[in-house]
Design a protein around this motif. Structure first.
Motif, PDB file in Angstrom:
ATOM      1  N   GLY A 288       1.229  -0.738   0.027  1.00 48.98           N
ATOM      2  CA  GLY A 288       0.250   0.081   0.564  1.00 48.98           C
ATOM      3  C   GLY A 288       0.685   1.262   0.118  1.00 48.98           C
ATOM      4  N   VAL A 289       1.592   1.248   0.873  1.00 49.57           N
ATOM      5  CA  VAL A 289       2.673   2.809   0.690  1.00 49.57           C
ATOM      6  C   VAL A 289       3.638   2.523  -0.554  1.00 49.57           C
ATOM      7  N   VAL A 290       3.978   1.445  -0.831  1.00 47.80           N
ATOM      8  CA  VAL A 290       4.592   1.924  -2.928  1.00 47.80           C
ATOM      9  C   VAL A 290       3.583   2.108  -3.599  1.00 47.80           C
ATOM     10  N   GLY A 291       2.535   1.553  -3.088  1.00 54.88           N
ATOM     11  CA  GLY A 291       1.748   1.968  -4.358  1.00 54.88           C
ATOM     12  C   GLY A 291       0.627   2.997  -4.495  1.00 54.88           C
ATOM     13  N   LEU A 292       0.783   3.682  -2.632  1.00 48.46           N
ATOM     14  CA  LEU A 292       0.748   5.530  -2.692  1.00 48.46           C
ATOM     15  C   LEU A 292       1.777   6.444  -3.588  1.00 48.46           C
ATOM     16  N   TYR A 293       3.376   6.062  -3.253  1.00 47.47           N
ATOM     17  CA  TYR A 293       4.490   6.959  -4.274  1.00 47.47           C
ATOM     18  C   TYR A 293       4.286   6.994  -6.117  1.00 47.47           C
ATOM     19  N   VAL A 294       3.182   4.900  -6.340  1.00 44.98           N
ATOM     20  CA  VAL A 294       2.995   5.575  -7.787  1.00 44.98           C
ATOM     21  C   VAL A 294       2.155   5.459  -8.138  1.00 44.98           C
ATOM     22  N   GLY A 295       0.996   5.811  -7.592  1.00 45.72           N
ATOM     23  CA  GLY A 295       0.167   6.554  -7.736  1.00 45.72           C
ATOM     24  C   GLY A 295       0.511   8.649  -7.729  1.00 45.72           C
ATOM     25  N   ARG A 296       1.010   8.813  -6.871  1.00 47.08           N
ATOM     26  CA  ARG A 296       1.816  10.199  -7.411  1.00 47.08           C
ATOM     27  C   ARG A 296       2.151  10.587  -8.397  1.00 47.08           C
ATOM     28  N   ILE A 297       3.036   9.121  -8.706  1.00 42.08           N
ATOM     29  CA  ILE A 297       4.194   9.339  -9.672  1.00 42.08           C
ATOM     30  C   ILE A 297       3.144   9.646 -11.137  1.00 42.08           C
TER      31      ILE A 297
END
Length: 314
Positions: A288-297
């Protein structure tokens, strides 16, 4: 003397806008009498996709006094940070400096005079720092303090207890316009610009009418933007957590071997199930945390405009 623009983002604020306009006009008049601002300084209301009569009231204020009241109407609700940006970038076309303040005027607008004094002393950015939060609900006070402390631990450079009540000179606003990120967190971006800055005390007062439109979900979204836009420490914390669980797994492996040798393997079922569920939860959290960064990108690379102005009252 400077030509000052006071930028006020508005979202469904028909209950307070006329009263706030009267207070701000009176403030500008006093600042003018004190020789701090010019007579054509103004208030710029930013209607952030309101569904009530907010824009109608802004239009009425402009019709009654086009010198001191101006407005822009965003085509849809773009969010608090983008509404502030839209107001600043519009106001700086004709103003020497900009002050941003929420239209409910819970911030201490009397501090604006001190902000101008600081500008005269050579400061380009002046932050209003809350010295008292007694007017805020208890939950908001607790979460705000926890958020600022968390930001510091994660390496995000912000001004403690500062929200969006600030003074900025024209050249700072113009430099801010060069920042093109879509996940806006002005409290983190502005300190990065690097011009001389200082603070003034900001005593929060009770909201005089209506209810705050800044819900808990919006504050949580702002908090996530602030952390994920300026710090990669959450990703490194996942790596550290992973290493810890490798060590735990080694310990469990030793325990399993010992159980097999001693013939008591069936007693390890409970610990095994507990480990599976616990590690599974940590894995999902990490994803989920990594997904947040991917979503921001994903949002950043599309380079969509921050806002669209439907109408401007100048």
């Amino acid at each position: 003397m400077i030509r000052l623009a006071i930028v006020c983002p508005c979202y469904n604020e028909e209950a307070v806008i006329e009263h706030s306009a009267a207070r701000l006009k009176e403030l500008l008049a006093r600042l003018g009498d004190d020789g701090k601002v010019t007579g054509d300084s103004f208030v710029l209301f930013v209607n952030d996709g309101s569904r009530d009569r907010t824009w109608e009231l802004i239009s009425d204020l402009h019709d009654s006094d086009p010198v001191h009241f101006k407005g822009i109407d965003l085509a849809h609700n773009s969010g608090h940070q983008k509404a502030i940006l839209a107001g600043m970038m519009t106001a700086v076309k004709s103003a020497d400096a900009v002050v941003t303040v929420d239209v409910d005027l819970q911030d201490d607008i009397e501090a604006i005079g001190k902000m101008i004094d600081a500008y005269d002393d050579g400061y380009d950015v002046v932050y209003g720092v809350k010295v008292s939060r007694k007017a805020d609900p208890a939950m908001k006070r607790l979460t705000a303090v926890a958020f600022y402390k968390l930001q510091r631990k994660l390496g995000v450079e912000t001004v403690y207890n500062h929200a969006d009540f600030r003074f900025m000179s024209r050249r700072v606003v113009e430099e801010l316009g060069r920042y093109e990120e879509r996940n806006l967190y002005l409290r983190g971006i502005i300190p990065m610009i690097g011009f001389r800055s200082t603070t003034v005390d900001d005593v929060i007062s009770e909201r005089e009418a209506g209810e705050s439109k800044y819900t808990m979900s919006k504050m949580l979204t702002l908090a996530l933007n602030g952390i994920t836009s300026f710090s990669v420490k959450p990703i490194y914390s996942i790596l550290s957590t992973g290493l810890v669980f490798v060590l735990v797994a080694i310990g469990i492996g030793i325990y399993v071997l010992e159980s097999l040798i001693s013939g008591t393997a069936e007693h390890g079922w409970a610990s095994l199930m507990l480990s599976v569920w616990f590690v599974g939860g940590i894995v999902l959290l990490a994803i989920g945390v990594v997904g947040l960064y991917v979503g921001r990108i994903f949002i950043e690379v599309k380079r969509r405009p921050h806002y669209h102005i439907r109408e401007e009252l100048d």
